[in-house]
Every structure is written in structure tokens, then in C-alpha cells.
Write a protein that holds these residues in place. Structure first.
Motif, mmCIF file in Angstrom:
data_model
loop_
_atom_site.group_PDB
_atom_site.id
_atom_site.type_symbol
_atom_site.label_atom_id
_atom_site.label_comp_id
_atom_site.label_asym_id
_atom_site.label_seq_id
_atom_site.Cartn_x
_atom_site.Cartn_y
_atom_site.Cartn_z
ATOM 1 N N GLY A 277 -6.936 12.249 0.092
ATOM 2 C CA GLY A 277 -6.650 10.829 -0.092
ATOM 3 C C GLY A 277 -5.176 10.498 -0.141
ATOM 4 O O GLY A 277 -4.807 9.375 -0.475
ATOM 5 N N GLY A 278 -4.315 11.452 0.204
ATOM 6 C CA GLY A 278 -2.884 11.211 0.103
ATOM 7 C C GLY A 278 -2.399 10.047 0.946
ATOM 8 O O GLY A 278 -1.567 9.257 0.502
ATOM 9 N N SER A 279 -2.897 9.928 2.171
ATOM 10 C CA SER A 279 -2.430 8.877 3.076
ATOM 11 C C SER A 279 -3.432 7.742 3.248
ATOM 12 O O SER A 279 -3.198 6.829 4.060
ATOM 13 C CB SER A 279 -2.137 9.485 4.461
ATOM 14 O OG SER A 279 -3.327 9.989 5.046
ATOM 15 N N LEU A 280 -4.524 7.778 2.489
ATOM 16 C CA LEU A 280 -5.575 6.786 2.694
ATOM 17 C C LEU A 280 -5.116 5.367 2.402
ATOM 18 O O LEU A 280 -5.500 4.422 3.103
ATOM 19 C CB LEU A 280 -6.791 7.129 1.833
ATOM 20 C CG LEU A 280 -7.628 8.329 2.282
ATOM 21 C CD1 LEU A 280 -8.745 8.604 1.288
ATOM 22 C CD2 LEU A 280 -8.194 8.094 3.675
ATOM 23 N N LEU A 281 -4.308 5.198 1.360
ATOM 24 C CA LEU A 281 -3.872 3.850 0.992
ATOM 25 C C LEU A 281 -3.120 3.192 2.137
ATOM 26 O O LEU A 281 -3.468 2.087 2.573
ATOM 27 C CB LEU A 281 -3.000 3.895 -0.260
ATOM 28 C CG LEU A 281 -2.295 2.570 -0.616
ATOM 29 C CD1 LEU A 281 -3.310 1.476 -0.887
ATOM 30 C CD2 LEU A 281 -1.373 2.766 -1.826
ATOM 31 N N MET A 282 -2.091 3.861 2.641
ATOM 32 C CA MET A 282 -1.270 3.255 3.681
ATOM 33 C C MET A 282 -2.059 3.054 4.969
ATOM 34 O O MET A 282 -1.889 2.035 5.664
ATOM 35 C CB MET A 282 -0.037 4.119 3.943
ATOM 36 C CG MET A 282 0.895 4.225 2.752
ATOM 37 S SD MET A 282 1.334 2.617 2.037
ATOM 38 C CE MET A 282 2.168 1.845 3.413
ATOM 39 N N ASP A 283 -2.934 4.007 5.304
ATOM 40 C CA ASP A 283 -3.737 3.860 6.519
ATOM 41 C C ASP A 283 -4.705 2.683 6.406
ATOM 42 O O ASP A 283 -4.902 1.926 7.371
ATOM 43 C CB ASP A 283 -4.515 5.143 6.801
ATOM 44 C CG ASP A 283 -3.616 6.275 7.273
ATOM 45 O OD1 ASP A 283 -2.457 5.989 7.640
ATOM 46 O OD2 ASP A 283 -4.064 7.436 7.266
ATOM 47 N N ALA A 284 -5.321 2.536 5.228
ATOM 48 C CA ALA A 284 -6.261 1.434 5.029
ATOM 49 C C ALA A 284 -5.549 0.087 5.052
ATOM 50 O O ALA A 284 -6.045 -0.889 5.628
ATOM 51 C CB ALA A 284 -7.006 1.615 3.706
ATOM 52 N N VAL A 285 -4.385 0.029 4.420
ATOM 53 C CA VAL A 285 -3.602 -1.209 4.432
ATOM 54 C C VAL A 285 -3.171 -1.545 5.856
ATOM 55 O O VAL A 285 -3.224 -2.708 6.278
ATOM 56 C CB VAL A 285 -2.376 -1.081 3.506
ATOM 57 C CG1 VAL A 285 -1.418 -2.250 3.708
ATOM 58 C CG2 VAL A 285 -2.819 -1.018 2.051
ATOM 59 N N ALA A 286 -2.759 -0.537 6.613
ATOM 60 C CA ALA A 286 -2.364 -0.768 8.011
ATOM 61 C C ALA A 286 -3.529 -1.338 8.812
ATOM 62 O O ALA A 286 -3.366 -2.285 9.589
ATOM 63 C CB ALA A 286 -1.866 0.528 8.638
ATOM 64 N N ALA A 287 -4.722 -0.767 8.626
ATOM 65 C CA ALA A 287 -5.902 -1.260 9.342
ATOM 66 C C ALA A 287 -6.194 -2.713 8.982
ATOM 67 O O ALA A 287 -6.483 -3.544 9.853
ATOM 68 C CB ALA A 287 -7.115 -0.385 9.027
ATOM 69 N N ALA A 288 -6.119 -3.028 7.679
ATOM 70 C CA ALA A 288 -6.399 -4.394 7.227
ATOM 71 C C ALA A 288 -5.383 -5.381 7.787
ATOM 72 O O ALA A 288 -5.731 -6.508 8.176
ATOM 73 C CB ALA A 288 -6.410 -4.450 5.701
ATOM 74 N N LEU A 289 -4.117 -4.980 7.845
ATOM 75 C CA LEU A 289 -3.082 -5.886 8.336
ATOM 76 C C LEU A 289 -3.121 -6.036 9.849
ATOM 77 O O LEU A 289 -2.880 -7.128 10.377
ATOM 78 C CB LEU A 289 -1.703 -5.401 7.888
ATOM 79 C CG LEU A 289 -1.456 -5.428 6.378
ATOM 80 C CD1 LEU A 289 -0.050 -4.955 6.051
ATOM 81 C CD2 LEU A 289 -1.682 -6.829 5.813
ATOM 82 N N ILE A 290 -3.432 -4.956 10.564
ATOM 83 C CA ILE A 290 -3.609 -5.081 12.018
ATOM 84 C C ILE A 290 -4.765 -6.035 12.300
ATOM 85 O O ILE A 290 -4.763 -6.764 13.295
ATOM 86 C CB ILE A 290 -3.874 -3.701 12.650
ATOM 87 C CG1 ILE A 290 -2.608 -2.840 12.590
ATOM 88 C CG2 ILE A 290 -4.320 -3.838 14.111
ATOM 89 C CD1 ILE A 290 -2.806 -1.418 13.060
ATOM 90 N N GLY A 291 -5.740 -6.049 11.381
ATOM 91 C CA GLY A 291 -6.871 -6.954 11.538
ATOM 92 C C GLY A 291 -6.484 -8.416 11.629
ATOM 93 O O GLY A 291 -7.217 -9.228 12.206
ATOM 94 N N PHE A 292 -5.325 -8.783 11.066
ATOM 95 C CA PHE A 292 -4.853 -10.159 11.168
ATOM 96 C C PHE A 292 -4.657 -10.562 12.632
ATOM 97 O O PHE A 292 -4.730 -11.738 12.976
ATOM 98 C CB PHE A 292 -3.519 -10.315 10.426
ATOM 99 C CG PHE A 292 -3.651 -10.501 8.943
ATOM 100 C CD1 PHE A 292 -3.189 -11.653 8.321
ATOM 101 C CD2 PHE A 292 -4.239 -9.527 8.152
ATOM 102 C CE1 PHE A 292 -3.296 -11.824 6.945
ATOM 103 C CE2 PHE A 292 -4.357 -9.681 6.782
ATOM 104 C CZ PHE A 292 -3.885 -10.838 6.176
ATOM 105 N N ALA A 293 -4.338 -9.574 13.487
ATOM 106 C CA ALA A 293 -4.035 -9.863 14.884
ATOM 107 C C ALA A 293 -5.281 -9.913 15.760
ATOM 108 O O ALA A 293 -5.212 -10.375 16.897
ATOM 109 C CB ALA A 293 -3.078 -8.805 15.441
ATOM 110 N N VAL A 294 -6.409 -9.443 15.252
ATOM 111 C CA VAL A 294 -7.628 -9.394 16.056
ATOM 112 C C VAL A 294 -8.214 -10.792 16.205
ATOM 113 O O VAL A 294 -8.398 -11.516 15.214
ATOM 114 C CB VAL A 294 -8.656 -8.437 15.422
ATOM 115 C CG1 VAL A 294 -9.968 -8.489 16.181
ATOM 116 C CG2 VAL A 294 -8.101 -7.017 15.419
#
Length: 352
Positions: A277-294
Motif C-alpha cells: 500500500g505504499g503508493s496506493l494513496l497517490m495512485d488512487a488520487v491520480a485516478a480520481a483527478l484524471i477522472g475530472f477530464a473524462v
């Protein structure tokens, strides 16, 4: 009535008409690009990587990509729900990592089976969500501070029962005894089995989460109230909705989904790794924010978060197959995030 055509107009009038049509056409093109930019880029990536390395398009590799991003997509969907109410859950990575440890401890130390372990771990995530909501709603702690504190608390708490050791069969406990339990084979199926020998169970779980949350957020009254709370909490409250309950719901959903992600990780690796889970936070946040562009929505949306996770997964998998250096991955993820958001909001500003 006399019809007016271009020939009957004076040259200045024809010029103004042509200019108006051009502006309308450019505006429509800009809106279409903004709405479909991520999908266009995703299609371009798929075609480009397939041309460079035909094995990329193999069904096994594509399913491997979806399996790799399933946990990030599930967590990203949870972050999206908290963003909808105007919050931000920074504890999801720690909740997922703690859930990995909790599931492993329950089976290896306590000897529980999958039927008991899974609900227990999901309840743990929901409880963390409740605590976050209590801090934010009742004690009025800012969401970033509350969830950041929870992140640190869980990161330390998960190490205490085993004195900082990872959990696997034959674990020696702090009191000197040896754990006699083992992973339930039925539990391991969650992370390792495939339906029809092709679709991993974790991908099915990701799809079910996406469908359920999409329906909840986009096609129900509760979903509309969630976004209304994030848009204007005071107006939503004056309209008769309980914004406190909506926030509690959002953080409970986020915590539960984070635990589900932890369950998938534990079932995949078959041990309680303290570094999971070391990188899960940043990866999940990135996915959620990229979602703004969808689809050009320019707001949190569950479908966008799933697409964002898949987009990053395709990109990283393709770069790996092309032997790109591993140390460029974070840069690439950051560049994708910046580009997607700049494209969405930049085109939106030009249209305004």
C-alpha cells in the motif's frame, strides 16, 4: 416570407455569418475534444503500444493490466465519493495496507476462515470511515487534517501486533509463540482466480464497484445530494437534506472500499506485507483527478476514476514492455495528470 440566402447578403454580412459558423464549429470541436480527450489518448496509446510490441494486445496482457489497476480503481472510486461532498480522504492507502495486515492476522494468528475474515475486514474499513466522519462532521476537524492523522495512526498501528514483522505462515509473535494458522484457499481465490479462465475475480469486483457507485452517484437522489453538498453545503442543508449524514455515508463508503482493496492485495500476495500500500494513496488520487477530464465533466465522477486508473495502467504497462526505465514511471504519471487536467480546464476556459 422571403427567404434569405448568402447571395442576398452584403459582403460584410456574409463575412459575419461565415465567422459565426466558424466560431460555432470550433466551439463544438473544442467541446468534443474536451469530452473525449482521455478516450482518444487511451485509444492512441493502445494502437501505439500494439504497433511497437504486438504482444501488448494479447488478451492475457490486457487482463493483466486490468488486474494490476483493479485495487487503484476501487480506491480511486472511494476518493471520488469523498470529493463529491467537498472532502478528501488521505487515509485510504493506510486503510488498505492495514486491511492487508488485518486479513493476514485474522487467518494466520486467529485461525479464521474467509467467510469470517472478509466481513470482519470490511467492517474495519467502515469503522475507520466512521471515525473520520466523526472527526470531520462532529468535531469540525478539516478533512485533510483528520484523514492525514488517521493515515499516520493506522500506519503505526498495523505494525504493533507483530512488532513490525510481515505476516506469513509460521510467524513468531512478540510473546515468542508461533502462529499456527494459514491462508484460507477460498480467500486466495479473490486475488488469484479467474472467471472462465480469463477474467480475474479482482477485475469483476472492480466492475461491480464501478457499476454500483455509478448508479448511486449519477442516477439516484442520494447521488445528487452528495454532489450538491460538495457544491454548496449551506444551500443543500437549507433545502432539507442532512449534509452530516451524507458526509458520513461518503467516508464510510471510502473506508469500506479501501478495505476491499486491501483484501484483494492480501489474497493476491498471500501474506501480510508491512510495505504493502505504499503508493496506493497517490495512485488512487491520480485516478480520481484524471477522472475530472473524462467526458469533460470537470467534477468528481466514478466512471472517470476507473478510466483514469486504466489509462495510467495501460501507459505504465506499455512503457514496461518497451523496456522504459522504471524510475521514469512517477514522472510519466505526473505528466499524464497535468496534461489531462490542463486539457480539460484549458479548453473549458477557451470556450467560456
Amino acid at each position: 416570407m422571403t427567404s434569405i440566402n448568402d447571395e442576398s447578403l452584403s459582403p460584410p454580412a456574409r463575412s459575419a455569418t461565415a465567422k459565426g459558423e466558424t466560431i460555432h464549429w470550433l466551439s463544438s470541436l473544442s467541446a468534443a475534444l474536451r469530452s473525449g480527450a482521455v478516450f482518444i489518448l487511451l485509444a492512441a496509446l493502445l494502437l501505439g503500444f500494439t504497433a511497437a510490441e504486438p504482444a501488448f494486445a494479447n488478451i492475457g496482457n490486457l487482463m493483466s493490466i486490468l488486474q494490476a489497476v483493479a485495487v487503484v480503481a476501487i480506491l480511486g472510486a472511494g476518493v471520488t465519493v469523498t470529493l463529491a461532498v467537498g472532502g478528501f480522504d488521505l487515509s485510504i492507502g493506510a486503510v488498505a495496507a492495514s486491511s492487508v495486515m488485518a486479513a493476514s492476522y485474522a487467518m494466520i494468528v486467529w485461525g479464521l476462515d474467509a467467510v469470517t475474515t472478509v466481513p470482519l475486514v470490511l467492517a474495519f474499513g467502515a469503522l475507520v470511515g466512521l471515525v473520520n466522519a466523526f472527526l470531520i462532521v462532529r468535531l469540525k476537524v478539516p478533512d485533510l487534517l483528520a484523514t492525514l492523522s488517521m493515515m499516520f495512526l493506522l500506519s503505526g498501528l498495523q505494525l504493533i501486533p507483530t512488532a513490525g514483522r510481515s505476516i506469513s505462515a509460521g510467524l513468531i509473535l512478540p510473546d515468542g509463540t508461533t502462529a499456527t494458522g494459514a491462508y484460507d484457499p477460498a480467500f486466495l481465490l479473490i486475488g488469484r482466480a479467474s472467471l472462465f479462465g480469463t477474467v480475474p475475480v479482482s477485475v469483476v469486483l472492480m466492475a461491480l464497484v464501478a457499476i454500483a457507485l455509478y448508479v448511486l452517484t449519477e442516477h439516484t437522489r442520494i447521488g445528487r445530494l452528495l454532489f450538491a453538498t460538495g457544491g454548496n453545503e449551506v444551500a443543500t442543508r437549507l433545502a432539507g437534506a442532512s449534509t452530516a449524514r451524507l458526509k458520513v455515508l461518503a467516508y464510510v463508503i471510502s473506508g469500506t472500499l479501501a478495505s476491499l482493496g486491501g483484501i484483494v492485495i492480501a489474497a493476491r500476495v498471500g501474506r501480510g506485507d508491512v510495505s504493502s500500500g505504499g503508493s496506493l494513496l497517490m495512485d488512487a488520487v491520480a485516478a480520481a483527478l484524471i477522472g475530472f477530464a473524462v467526458l469533460g465533466k470537470r467534477r468528481p465522477n466514478v466512471l472517470g476514476a476507473i478510466v483514469g486508473a486504466v489509462f495510467v495502467g495501460v501507459l505504465l504497462n506499455g512503457l514496461t514492455m518497451l523496456n522504459a526505465p522504471y524510475y521514469t514511471q512517477d514522472f510519466v504519471k505526473g505528466a499524464v495528470l497535468v496534461g489531462a487536467l490542463a486539457l480539460t480546464y484549458g479548453l473549458g476556459r477557451n470556450n467560456a
